[in-house]
Enzyme design. Sequence first.
Site, PDB file in Angstrom:
ATOM      1  N   ARG A   8       0.992  -1.154  -0.255  1.00 20.99           N
ATOM      2  CA  ARG A   8       0.016  -0.086   0.154  1.00 20.99           C
ATOM      3  C   ARG A   8       0.795   1.153   0.100  1.00 20.99           C
ATOM      4  NH1 ARG A   8      -1.470   1.780   6.131  1.00 20.99           N
ATOM      5  NH2 ARG A   8      -0.048   0.140   7.088  1.00 20.99           N
ATOM      6  N   SER A  34      -4.505   5.815   5.734  1.00 19.49           N
ATOM      7  CA  SER A  34      -4.235   4.295   5.575  1.00 19.49           C
ATOM      8  C   SER A  34      -3.869   3.553   4.518  1.00 19.49           C
ATOM      9  CB  SER A  34      -5.300   3.546   6.310  1.00 19.49           C
ATOM     10  OG  SER A  34      -5.666   3.964   7.834  1.00 19.49           O
ATOM     11  N   GLU A  55     -18.446   4.572   0.287  1.00 19.09           N
ATOM     12  CA  GLU A  55     -17.761   3.742  -0.705  1.00 19.09           C
ATOM     13  C   GLU A  55     -18.666   3.538  -1.784  1.00 19.09           C
ATOM     14  OE1 GLU A  55     -18.293   2.827   2.652  1.00 19.09           O
ATOM     15  OE2 GLU A  55     -16.369   3.406   3.542  1.00 19.09           O
ATOM     16  N   HIS A 106      -5.240  -3.062   2.693  1.00 19.20           N
ATOM     17  CA  HIS A 106      -5.769  -3.873   3.690  1.00 19.20           C
ATOM     18  C   HIS A 106      -6.368  -5.159   3.396  1.00 19.20           C
ATOM     19  CE1 HIS A 106      -4.634   0.010   5.472  1.00 19.20           C
ATOM     20  NE2 HIS A 106      -4.525  -0.416   6.640  1.00 19.20           N
ATOM     21  N   ASP A 114      -7.655  -5.585  13.737  1.00 22.06           N
ATOM     22  CA  ASP A 114      -9.095  -5.052  13.516  1.00 22.06           C
ATOM     23  C   ASP A 114     -10.018  -6.108  13.315  1.00 22.06           C
ATOM     24  OD1 ASP A 114      -8.683  -2.285  13.315  1.00 22.06           O
ATOM     25  OD2 ASP A 114      -8.676  -2.091  11.233  1.00 22.06           O
ATOM     26  N   ARG A 164      -1.667  -4.400   4.138  1.00 21.44           N
ATOM     27  CA  ARG A 164      -1.234  -3.636   5.188  1.00 21.44           C
ATOM     28  C   ARG A 164       0.225  -3.552   5.745  1.00 21.44           C
ATOM     29  NH1 ARG A 164      -2.243  -4.059  11.275  1.00 21.44           N
ATOM     30  NH2 ARG A 164      -1.480  -2.240  12.115  1.00 21.44           N
TER      31      ARG A 164
HETATM   32  C1  LIG Z   1     -18.244   0.795   5.773  1.00 22.87           C
HETATM   33  C2  LIG Z   1     -16.828   1.567   6.559  1.00 22.87           C
HETATM   34  N1  LIG Z   1     -16.105   2.396   5.705  1.00 22.87           N
HETATM   35  C3  LIG Z   1     -14.983   2.719   6.453  1.00 22.87           C
HETATM   36  C4  LIG Z   1     -14.373   2.230   7.785  1.00 22.87           C
HETATM   37  C5  LIG Z   1     -13.632   2.571   8.229  1.00 22.87           C
HETATM   38  N2  LIG Z   1     -13.554   3.853   9.400  1.00 22.87           N
HETATM   39  C6  LIG Z   1     -13.532   3.458  10.799  1.00 22.87           C
HETATM   40  S1  LIG Z   1     -14.039   4.764  11.676  1.00 22.87           S
HETATM   41  C7  LIG Z   1     -13.995   5.865  10.526  1.00 22.87           C
HETATM   42  C8  LIG Z   1     -14.418   7.282  10.813  1.00 22.87           C
HETATM   43  C9  LIG Z   1     -15.684   7.314  11.514  1.00 22.87           C
HETATM   44  O1  LIG Z   1     -16.043   8.358  12.011  1.00 22.87           O
HETATM   45  P1  LIG Z   1     -17.231   8.938  13.159  1.00 22.87           P
HETATM   46  O2  LIG Z   1     -18.456   7.949  12.560  1.00 22.87           O
HETATM   47  O3  LIG Z   1     -17.329  10.335  13.135  1.00 22.87           O
HETATM   48  O4  LIG Z   1     -16.669   8.196  14.390  1.00 22.87           O
HETATM   49  P2  LIG Z   1     -15.972   8.678  15.572  1.00 22.87           P
HETATM   50  O5  LIG Z   1     -15.778  10.089  15.534  1.00 22.87           O
HETATM   51  O6  LIG Z   1     -17.226   8.851  16.852  1.00 22.87           O
HETATM   52  O7  LIG Z   1     -14.817   7.736  16.239  1.00 22.87           O
HETATM   53  C10 LIG Z   1     -13.870   5.086   9.286  1.00 22.87           C
HETATM   54  C11 LIG Z   1     -13.814   5.860   7.957  1.00 22.87           C
HETATM   55  C12 LIG Z   1     -15.580   1.353   8.443  1.00 22.87           C
HETATM   56  N3  LIG Z   1     -15.221   0.938   9.493  1.00 22.87           N
HETATM   57  N4  LIG Z   1     -16.757   1.045   7.642  1.00 22.87           N
END
Ligand SMILES: Cc1ncc(C[n+]2csc(CCOP(=O)(O)OP(=O)(O)O)c2C)c(N)n1
Lengths: 310, 280
Positions: A8, A34, A55, A106, A114, A164
């Site tokens: 990556r 990432s 997505e 990843h 994870d 990753r």
């Molecule tokens: C479908 C999906 N896309 C991407 C991710 C990767 N991801 C994990 S947390 C996150 C950001 C989340 O932000 P938010 O909902 O504001 O959470 P918080 O600030 O409460 O941690 C992303 C993009 C994921 N877990 N699931």
Amino acid sequence: MAEKKATREAYGEALAEFGEKYDLVVLDADLSKSTKTDTFRKKFPDRFINVGIAEANMMSTAAGIATTGKTVFASSFAMFAAGRAFEQVRNSIAYPNLNVKIGATHAGISVGEDGASHQAIEDIALMRSIPNMVVINPADAYEARGAVEAAILHNGPVYLRFGRLAVPYVNDKDYKFELGKGVTLADGKDVTIIATGLMVGEALGAREVLEKEGISARIINIHTIKPIDKDIIIKAAKETGHIVTAEEHNIIGGLGSAVAEVLSENYPVKMSRVGIEDIFGKSGKPQCLLEEYGLTASNIVSRVKKLLGK
Amino acid sequence: MNNKELQIIAHKVRRHALTAVHSAGSGHPGGSLSISEILTLLYFEEMKNLDPKDPSAPNRDRFVLSKGHCSPALYGVLAERGFFSTDLICKFRQIDCCLQGHPSLKDVPGVDMSTGSLGQGICAANGMALSAKLDGKDYRVYSILGDGETQEGQVWEAAMFAAHYKLDNLCAILDFNGLQIDGDITEVMSPLPLDEKFRAFNWNVVLVDAHDFDSLREGFAKARACKGKPTILIAKSVKGKGVSYMENQAGWHGNAPNDEQYAQAIEEINAQIKALGGEI
Ligand SMILES: Cc1ncc(C[n+]2csc(CCOP(=O)(O)OP(=O)(O)O)c2C)c(N)n1
Ligand SMILES: [Mg+2]
């Protein structure tokens, strides 16, 4: 083998490098640090689009941009790129045969901590079953760079699978990537180990152990899983009589299946598939998981011996 | 339990979350710290018929952590509530431990739904609430969403569904901390205004303070009182709340503190527990 680099990482650098030469637009879904598309964003902020955590939207938007003549890279984790947005990839990108390159990072269980929800072990199967789609799974950073340029030069959709984890180099620095061509890394006469991605390094490790036990193994790296290099596979079957495949993916639908399809219709020989045995992954350190799920040189060695009846 | 006692538990949940992430060397501290009070009030007051010895009791209220990456806080509150031993916390994300990186229904006692892929949990919560209606049962369903998570189209499919089927037994809580991975939600892909959007989707919308038990309690009471509509509490929060150097920093979304940073964080949380007269 001392130096290691994640594919990556090479992907992000390649985007930044080829952004000079080609008219690229890069999309990401809130994972740019990432997926490493961040490297491209820093250099070409105007040609980087963050779609947010969306997505499905990203894939169909990428398709729309591609209709205007641009080459588009769309990136997320393999789970969300191939899994979440499967049908958008199929109907918006592959069906109209658009120039969208999916940079999926990843992939596999080497995601590690994870856990199962983020470990894509089905993406090769999903992507290779879509007409028009090219599927590439690079084994090291040099190959990842070459794959990115080949994807840009290829007219149509491409799925690029990156990891990753930092992995050792299996190719030389001046390695030339050829789309659709398998690479013979070492010759042998008793068995051929056909591997892809991070399992190529394990296959080379297995070869050394086998050699000491008097077994001569040919090693073939299949980076392009679709279209697959039939000739190199059939030739290996004819010359070595036994085939073992190795991949960081479910044994259903991935490299092992693709090789079995070629052999069963052309030159059936005894074969064995090393991969994830149709079970979900879990949280853990990448190296521990690879061991627990049998994605190691030593498991390849025992499969080879079993296949040869030794 | 009074607010002071609840606050002490909320801080212990923070401590568990930090310990989990630090010992794993990975995980998500920021969004775990922002939901500690919400989870504490849910599991120690609001949710009914919970039995740590019978985690799948059919008439229990349910909880779905739609923003599944904040499992460290969920595991912290489940351990405090007695669903499993607090000794497991420091084995979070290890190969021989049931505490998966993201909540897993089949692995972790007390977890009502597997989540981690954003957008899906709230839909599963709808399914649970709908099923209660089909069976004429009066259990309630709670679900915490991230503000970045609302960028997923699936969240709005769920919003339409819950209102259409009048799921007044569903209470969503939106952790409005203003940050996601790549930065400020309004810079990455603004989902604002969230209150007006949910109102337009026919939800009962209540604005609350995510770190104030009285405000949260009033929100949950309004949700119970509202008939014929699902409720969402839009909970203004501070990502990284309680650890000075993590507060409002996007960089602490998914990074583990090193030994020194961990020691400082625990010291800060312990000081807050002590100030409330709690034991460390
Ligand atoms: C479908 C999906 N896309 C991407 C991710 C990767 N991801 C994990 S947390 C996150 C950001 C989340 O932000 P938010 O909902 O504001 O959470 P918080 O600030 O409460 O941690 C992303 C993009 C994921 N877990 N699931
Ligand atoms: Mg947020």
